[in-house]
Design an enzyme around this catalytic site. Structure first.
Site, PDB file in Angstrom:
ATOM      1  N   TYR A   1       0.854  -1.197   0.000  1.00 44.42           N
ATOM      2  CA  TYR A   1       0.000   0.000   0.000  1.00 44.42           C
ATOM      3  C   TYR A   1       0.893   1.252   0.000  1.00 44.42           C
ATOM      4  CZ  TYR A   1      -4.394   2.537   0.782  1.00 44.42           C
ATOM      5  OH  TYR A   1      -5.482   3.362   0.659  1.00 44.42           O
TER       6      TYR A   1
ATOM      7  N   LYS B  18      -3.195   8.265   3.447  1.00 38.68           N
ATOM      8  CA  LYS B  18      -4.368   8.019   4.310  1.00 38.68           C
ATOM      9  C   LYS B  18      -4.111   8.490   5.749  1.00 38.68           C
ATOM     10  CE  LYS B  18      -7.274   6.088   1.350  1.00 38.68           C
ATOM     11  NZ  LYS B  18      -8.368   6.928   0.775  1.00 38.68           N
TER      12      LYS B  18
HETATM   13  O1  0WE Z   1      -7.224   2.797  -1.302  1.00 39.35           O
HETATM   14  C1  0WE Z   1      -7.193   1.769  -1.941  1.00 39.35           C
HETATM   15  C2  0WE Z   1      -6.783   1.800  -3.402  1.00 39.35           C
HETATM   16  C3  0WE Z   1      -6.365   3.160  -3.861  1.00 39.35           C
HETATM   17  C4  0WE Z   1      -5.635   3.205  -5.184  1.00 39.35           C
HETATM   18  C5  0WE Z   1      -5.650   2.196  -6.115  1.00 39.35           C
HETATM   19  C6  0WE Z   1      -4.961   2.356  -7.318  1.00 39.35           C
HETATM   20  C7  0WE Z   1      -4.882   1.262  -8.348  1.00 39.35           C
HETATM   21  C8  0WE Z   1      -4.620   1.793  -9.736  1.00 39.35           C
HETATM   22  C9  0WE Z   1      -4.935   4.349  -5.453  1.00 39.35           C
HETATM   23  N1  0WE Z   1      -4.245   4.515  -6.610  1.00 39.35           N
HETATM   24  C10 0WE Z   1      -4.266   3.542  -7.528  1.00 39.35           C
HETATM   25  N2  0WE Z   1      -3.567   3.748  -8.678  1.00 39.35           N
HETATM   26  C11 0WE Z   1      -3.640   2.915  -9.743  1.00 39.35           C
HETATM   27  O2  0WE Z   1      -2.950   3.124 -10.760  1.00 39.35           O
HETATM   28  N3  0WE Z   1      -7.491   0.594  -1.320  1.00 39.35           N
HETATM   29  C12 0WE Z   1      -7.781   0.586   0.091  1.00 39.35           C
HETATM   30  C13 0WE Z   1      -7.493  -0.712  -2.017  1.00 39.35           C
HETATM   31  C14 0WE Z   1      -6.138  -1.316  -1.893  1.00 39.35           C
HETATM   32  O3  0WE Z   1      -5.127  -0.906  -2.687  1.00 39.35           O
HETATM   33  C15 0WE Z   1      -3.999  -1.622  -2.306  1.00 39.35           C
HETATM   34  C16 0WE Z   1      -4.310  -2.471  -1.265  1.00 39.35           C
HETATM   35  C17 0WE Z   1      -5.681  -2.273  -0.981  1.00 39.35           C
HETATM   36  C18 0WE Z   1      -6.480  -2.942   0.080  1.00 39.35           C
HETATM   37  C19 0WE Z   1      -2.706  -1.545  -2.807  1.00 39.35           C
HETATM   38  C20 0WE Z   1      -1.724  -2.385  -2.268  1.00 39.35           C
HETATM   39  C21 0WE Z   1      -2.034  -3.229  -1.232  1.00 39.35           C
HETATM   40  C22 0WE Z   1      -3.329  -3.286  -0.711  1.00 39.35           C
END
Ligand code: 0WE
Length: 255
Positions: free
Chosen positions: A155, A162
């Site tokens: 993450y 966050k």
């Molecule tokens: O907040 C999120 C995801 C936010 C996010 C996702 C992306 C994917 C595509 C922000 N930026 C991007 N950029 C991109 O190009 N989550 C809580 C979901 C999430 O994302 C992860 C997680 C989890 C859970 C990323 C790595 C590990 C765990």
């Protein structure tokens, strides 16, 4: 039953039917709120407008929250169309994909900047634009994730964003308390959304989260929407600056 008739809500972050913004929009709509729903750009337009049309009376608007001029234009339009605003939902986050994998040490300066600008500064920017329209007080909410406090591998820079977002919620809550505008975060468990689709091993993560959570399952968008509805309503008039977990209890576990 919560009644939001006569209340107007602006929701940021609709991409598709899996968006957390969509789960929240549906709940606010069911409760009778008038909705203004925003999507990022032309590319998102068709899919977003199809969904928005499912909610009678809801308006669709294009606004990229990383642009001050687009925010200004949007809120001028909202003021003209609705007059007063009561509820704001910020369900927007982005970091470059290459910064969401591999070594945290390799976090790029540009990835850090983008993650914080899009995922955190945008809350300050839309709140500043919305506050003058919240003449009867208001409720502002954003979405966070547990990785703000405990390490979730990969993450990476989003975790920093966050953590900053949750702190931003506390400072905005303090700043806007005198206007009776409340600001809170919902820390949702992992959900299969467009933002999650790009992440490798998301399936394994969802399963691991469900296995460890007291409720032994994952949370869904409408359950996040339920808590958003509570935060939007008069049931939560003394709640501000908080981060509320909507994660099937995952965060309480130590082992
Ligand atoms: O907040 C999120 C995801 C936010 C996010 C996702 C992306 C994917 C595509 C922000 N930026 C991007 N950029 C991109 O190009 N989550 C809580 C979901 C999430 O994302 C992860 C997680 C989890 C859970 C990323 C790595 C590990 C765990």
């Amino acid at each position: 039953m919560i009644n939001l008739a006569g209340k107007t809500a602006v929701v940021f972050g609709l991409a598709n039917k899996r968006s957390i913004a969509w789960g929240i929009a549906q709940k606010l709509h069911q409760a009778g709120a008038t909705l203004a729903i925003c999507y990022q750009n032309e590319r998102m337009r068709a899919e977003a407008e199809d969904l928005i049309n499912e909610l009678p009376g809801a308006g669709g608007f294009q606004c990229d929250v990383s642009s001050d001029s687009e925010i200004d234009t949007l809120f001028a339009t909202l003021k003209e169309k609705y007059g007063k605003l009561d509820i704001l939902v910020h369900a927007v986050a982005f970091a470059p994909a290459e910064d969401l994998r591999g070594e945290f040490l390799n976090t790029s300066r540009e990835g850090f900047r983008i993650a914080h600008e899009v995922s955190v500064y945008s809350l300050i920017a839309v709140t500043r634009a919305a506050a003058p329209l919240m003449t009867d007080g208001g409720s502002i909410m954003t979405l966070s994730y547990y990785a703000a406090e405990k390490v979730v591998p990969n993450y990476n820079v989003m975790a920093l964003a966050k953590a900053s977002l949750e702190c931003t919620v506390r400072y905005l809550a303090w700043n806007l308390g005198t206007k009776n505008i409340r600001v809170n975060a919902i820390s949702a468990g992992p959900i299969k959304t467009l933002a999650a689709r790009g992440i490798g091993a998301m399936g394994d993560m969802l399963k691991a989260a469900a296995d460890r959570a007291p409720l032994r399952r994952n949370v869904d968008q409408l359950e996040v929407g339920g808590v958003a509805l509570f935060l939007a309503s008069d049931l939560s008039t003394a709640v501000t600056g908080e981060t509320l977990y909507v994660d099937c209890g995952y965060n309480i576990m130590g082992f």
